[in-house]
Design a protein around this motif. Structure first.
Motif, short mmCIF file in Angstrom:
data_model
loop_
_atom_site.label_atom_id
_atom_site.label_comp_id
_atom_site.label_asym_id
_atom_site.label_seq_id
_atom_site.Cartn_x
_atom_site.Cartn_y
_atom_site.Cartn_z
N GLY A 474 17.15 73.78 10.60
CA GLY A 474 15.95 74.32 9.98
C GLY A 474 14.72 73.43 10.06
N MET A 475 14.75 72.42 10.92
CA MET A 475 13.60 71.53 11.06
C MET A 475 12.63 72.09 12.11
SD MET A 475 13.79 69.14 8.89
CE MET A 475 12.62 67.94 9.50
N PRO A 476 11.30 71.90 11.88
CA PRO A 476 10.32 72.44 12.82
C PRO A 476 10.42 71.78 14.19
CG PRO A 476 9.26 71.02 11.19
CD PRO A 476 10.66 71.22 10.73
N ILE A 477 10.06 72.54 15.22
CA ILE A 477 10.16 72.02 16.57
C ILE A 477 9.11 70.95 16.81
CG2 ILE A 477 11.12 74.19 17.42
CD1 ILE A 477 8.36 74.72 18.72
N LEU A 478 9.38 70.09 17.78
CA LEU A 478 8.43 69.08 18.21
C LEU A 478 7.71 69.57 19.46
CD1 LEU A 478 10.62 65.84 17.88
CD2 LEU A 478 8.98 66.75 16.23
N SER A 479 6.44 69.18 19.60
CA SER A 479 5.67 69.52 20.79
C SER A 479 4.45 68.62 20.86
CB SER A 479 5.23 71.00 20.77
OG SER A 479 4.36 71.24 19.67
N GLY A 480 3.88 68.52 22.06
CA GLY A 480 2.60 67.85 22.23
C GLY A 480 2.57 66.35 22.05
N LEU A 481 3.71 65.68 22.18
CA LEU A 481 3.75 64.23 22.00
C LEU A 481 3.69 63.53 23.35
CD1 LEU A 481 6.66 64.01 19.37
CD2 LEU A 481 4.20 64.13 18.94
N ASP A 482 3.12 62.32 23.37
CA ASP A 482 3.20 61.53 24.59
C ASP A 482 4.55 60.84 24.66
OD1 ASP A 482 3.09 59.21 23.00
OD2 ASP A 482 0.95 58.90 23.33
N GLN A 483 4.81 60.13 25.74
CA GLN A 483 6.13 59.56 25.95
C GLN A 483 6.53 58.59 24.84
OE1 GLN A 483 6.74 56.79 29.28
NE2 GLN A 483 8.63 57.87 29.80
N ASP A 484 5.61 57.73 24.42
CA ASP A 484 5.93 56.75 23.38
C ASP A 484 6.24 57.44 22.06
OD1 ASP A 484 5.58 54.69 25.18
OD2 ASP A 484 3.55 54.19 24.51
N ALA A 485 5.41 58.40 21.69
CA ALA A 485 5.64 59.11 20.42
C ALA A 485 6.93 59.90 20.46
CB ALA A 485 4.45 60.02 20.11
N LEU A 486 7.24 60.49 21.62
CA LEU A 486 8.47 61.25 21.73
C LEU A 486 9.69 60.32 21.70
CD1 LEU A 486 9.72 64.01 21.95
CD2 LEU A 486 9.33 63.98 24.43
N ARG A 487 9.54 59.15 22.30
CA ARG A 487 10.63 58.16 22.21
C ARG A 487 10.93 57.83 20.74
NH1 ARG A 487 8.28 54.08 24.57
NH2 ARG A 487 9.10 54.59 26.65
N THR A 488 9.90 57.60 19.96
CA THR A 488 10.09 57.31 18.54
C THR A 488 10.76 58.47 17.83
OG1 THR A 488 8.17 55.84 18.51
CG2 THR A 488 8.89 56.74 16.40
N ALA A 489 10.34 59.69 18.15
CA ALA A 489 10.92 60.88 17.52
C ALA A 489 12.39 61.05 17.88
CB ALA A 489 10.13 62.12 17.92
N ILE A 490 12.73 60.79 19.14
CA ILE A 490 14.12 60.93 19.59
C ILE A 490 15.00 59.89 18.89
CG2 ILE A 490 15.66 60.64 21.57
CD1 ILE A 490 13.31 61.80 23.29
N ARG A 491 14.50 58.67 18.80
CA ARG A 491 15.28 57.62 18.13
C ARG A 491 15.47 57.96 16.65
NH1 ARG A 491 13.05 51.86 20.73
NH2 ARG A 491 13.83 52.25 22.85
N ASN A 492 14.46 58.50 16.04
CA ASN A 492 14.57 58.91 14.64
C ASN A 492 15.58 60.04 14.48
OD1 ASN A 492 12.86 58.35 11.99
ND2 ASN A 492 13.41 60.51 12.02
N GLU A 493 15.53 60.98 15.43
CA GLU A 493 16.46 62.12 15.38
C GLU A 493 17.91 61.65 15.54
OE1 GLU A 493 17.15 66.12 14.66
OE2 GLU A 493 15.26 65.00 14.58
N ARG A 494 18.13 60.66 16.41
CA ARG A 494 19.48 60.11 16.56
C ARG A 494 19.96 59.50 15.25
NH1 ARG A 494 21.84 59.27 21.65
NH2 ARG A 494 23.23 57.72 20.71
N ALA A 495 19.08 58.77 14.58
CA ALA A 495 19.47 58.13 13.32
C ALA A 495 19.92 59.17 12.30
CB ALA A 495 18.31 57.30 12.77
#
Length: 575
Positions: A474-495
């Motif tokens: 139920g979490m909102p989708i991600l979009s429009g991030l640059d590579q660095d910001a998306l890297r941070t988001a992916i690492r957060n999602e893994r956690a």
């Protein structure tokens, strides 16, 4: 297929299991006689393989009081040795990590020799299974492939801890040179991948019913994905090790140079797992509702999201060591539980997306908790949260008289780990069936997203993968991030998604972020709650409950001194 029977057929098998404890390369004179007995019938050979499974398949559930008799870490889970958790009592093994009080003579998380005992078993099996007279060749090939996977898995468990290790790819004899030096890290990575690839053709496409827990193609693809992700990550994918080193040691610590094509190989390997799943072999849990999907995925044995689980421990009694070590105080037989630092809680976004605001103090803790990602309450027990129908809601606060409420509130993080403590555990059931997830499909969506973002940047396939995981909760989708910001988001999602599954401890190492303030180093924060007169809400204060110690030498484990002193292993730097 023959049904798995977990038993030992004779004391001779015990000799094979424990013969290498003193020196991991020794071979006792009597083992050949034992082998002839074991490999004279397929039933005996199968039983030898099932006990090899038990020696090779990892588990994160603590079951004992020493590193060689327990999953997890001595008297606790590995989460408590990272920013995921804390154990307030001083003696469990996790605190030796957090205090920097571990070394080459005392590692509460791993038994180095036990890996080679297990590897020796796989080598014996692979060499002798063709001698069994009463089995078809195709079935023997399948069993050999399962053993080859188990060998690869054990080498991965070694590599992520130690870097390059000695590669033993055959049964060692007394006439062999037993002091085998370390191989280069790249050799070890290639060896693991080669074993996975070689095992694939003979493995079953999947295992179902009572065969769940047996190795199949999906497990081999999953291991290949994981090892290639580690090989591509900053800790290994470099020419400059994490700690100063010279000569041949450099090649044992890292891959020797930065090679960004390793990320594409990792992405391709993760995609192979997803393709295998989409062929009808596995799927994300999406049919239990966004408030329950995640909990179902970790609490329901053999659900469709589990690729491989450790089945050696099925039923856990309410007074088992595992529940004693992990249940919060005041909940059944819990001794001390695993509290969750605010450092980790802050990784949970708001349900509407974006970070939660955590002031130093306030009077609205109920609101702050309620606004978090639905996976928060499916993973973490907090004040006012329902534990189960029998226990009711948790009480985690400091009473007006200064004493803690029934479920604590004056120590540690101020929240409790709830994941892997199913609601089904109560006085009526007196326990539950619970299996450690070695590979869960969600990991491979995130492996794919991480590797592809590093290889190609924020392409649509990266968003598709991470949003599959977010969307089912139920979490909102991600979009429009640059590579660095998306890297941070992916690492957060893994956690968040892989919390308490023994990923975080290793992820922050392979990313080389373990030494960042508040991760494995520095101040750990907790919440202290107090009732507000005339209100159902609570006042909260952030407090520092612990300062942790980190040294970059800890990115890899030290080899035990009793092996280094034999002068065939080069010790990792700093130890």
């Amino acid at each position: 297929m023959r049904k798995i029977t977990y038993c030992i057929i004779s004391g001779a098998l015990y000799l094979t299991t424990f013969s290498c404890k003193k020196d991991f390369l020794e071979k006792p004179p009597s083992v050949d006689i034992t082998e002839d007995t074991v490999f004279s019938r397929i039933r005996n050979a199968e039983t030898f393989l099932w006990s090899t499974y038990a020696a090779c398949i990892p588990s994160g559930f603590p079951t004992g009081w020493s590193a060689n008799s327990s999953g997890g870490i001595v008297a606790g889970m590995l989460a408590a040795a990272s920013d995921e958790g804390d154990i307030a009592d001083s003696w469990p093994g996790a605190n030796r990590f957090n205090e920097g009080q571990w070394n080459a003579n005392d590692n509460p998380e791993d038994d180095f020799n036990a890996h080679y005992v297990a590897i020796r078993r796989t080598n014996i099996f692979m060499e002798r299974i063709d001698d069994v007279p009463d089995a078809e060749d195709a079935y023997k090939s399948q069993l050999k492939a399962e053993a080859q996977f188990l060998r690869a898995l054990q080498y991965f468990e070694l590599v992520k801890r130690y870097g390059g290790v000695p590669i033993i790819d055959r049964r060692m004899l007394n006439s062999d040179e037993l002091k085998v030096p370390r191989n280069a890290l790249e050799d070890c990575i290639n060896f693991i991948v080669s074993d996975c690839d070689a095992a694939l053709p003979a493995l079953a496409p999947n295992q179902t019913g009572f065969l769940r827990g047996r190795i199949h193609k999906g497990a081999a693809l999953a291991l290949k994905s994981r090892v290639l992700l580690y090989a591509a990550s900053p800790l290994f994918n470099t020419g400059q090790p994490y700690k100063e080193a010279s000569g041949d040691l450099v090649q044992m610590l890292c891959m020797g140079e930065v090679d960004d094509t390793r990320w594409q190989k990792a992405a391709d390997a993760a995609k192979a797992v997803l393709d295998w799943a989409e062929a009808g072999n596995s799927r994300l849990i999406t049919d239990q509702g966004v408030e329950n999907n995640y909990e179902y995925a970790w609490s329901e044995p053999d659900n469709a999201e589990i690729i491989l689980a450790n089945k050696s421990n099925g039923w856990w009694g309410i007074y088992s060591d595992y529940f004693n070590f992990t249940m919060p105080p005041g909940v059944y037989g819990g001794w001390y539980g695993i509290s969750v630092p605010l450092n980790f809680v802050k990784l949970y976004e708001k349900r509407t997306g974006g970070p939660q605001t955590w002031p130093a103090s306030g009077d609205n803790i109920n609101q702050l908790y309620a606004e978090l990602d639905p996976r928060f309450k499916q993973s973490i027990g907090y004040n006012g949260a329902k534990w189960n129908n029998e226990t009711g809601n948790l009480q985690i606060f400091i009473k007006p008289d200064g004493k803690p409420a029934p479920h604590g509130g004056d120590r540690g993080g101020g929240q409790w780990m709830r994941k892997f403590l199913p609601q089904a555990v109560n006085w009526s059931s007196y326990g539950t069936t619970l299996n450690w997830p070695v590979f869960r499909l969600a990991e491979f969506y995130l492996n794919y997203a991480e590797a592809l973002n590093e290889a190609k940047g924020p392409v649509q396939e990266v968003y598709d993968a991470i949003n599959e995981i977010r969307g089912r909760s139920g979490m909102p989708i991600l979009s429009g991030l640059d590579q660095d910001a998306l890297r941070t988001a992916i690492r957060n999602e893994r956690a968040v998604e892989l919390a308490f599954e023994e990923h975080r401890f290793w992820d922050v190492r392979r990313w080389k972020t373990a030494g960042d303030e508040g991760v494995m180093k520095g101040d750990m924060y907790g919440l202290r709650l107090k009732p507000i007169d005339g209100s159902t809400d609570f006042h909260f204060d952030q407090v520092v409950f612990e300062s942790r110690v980190w040294d970059d030498k800890m990115y890899l484990y030290p080899f035990p001194n009793n092996e280094v002193y034999k002068q065939y292993l080069v010790q990792n730097p700093g130890w």
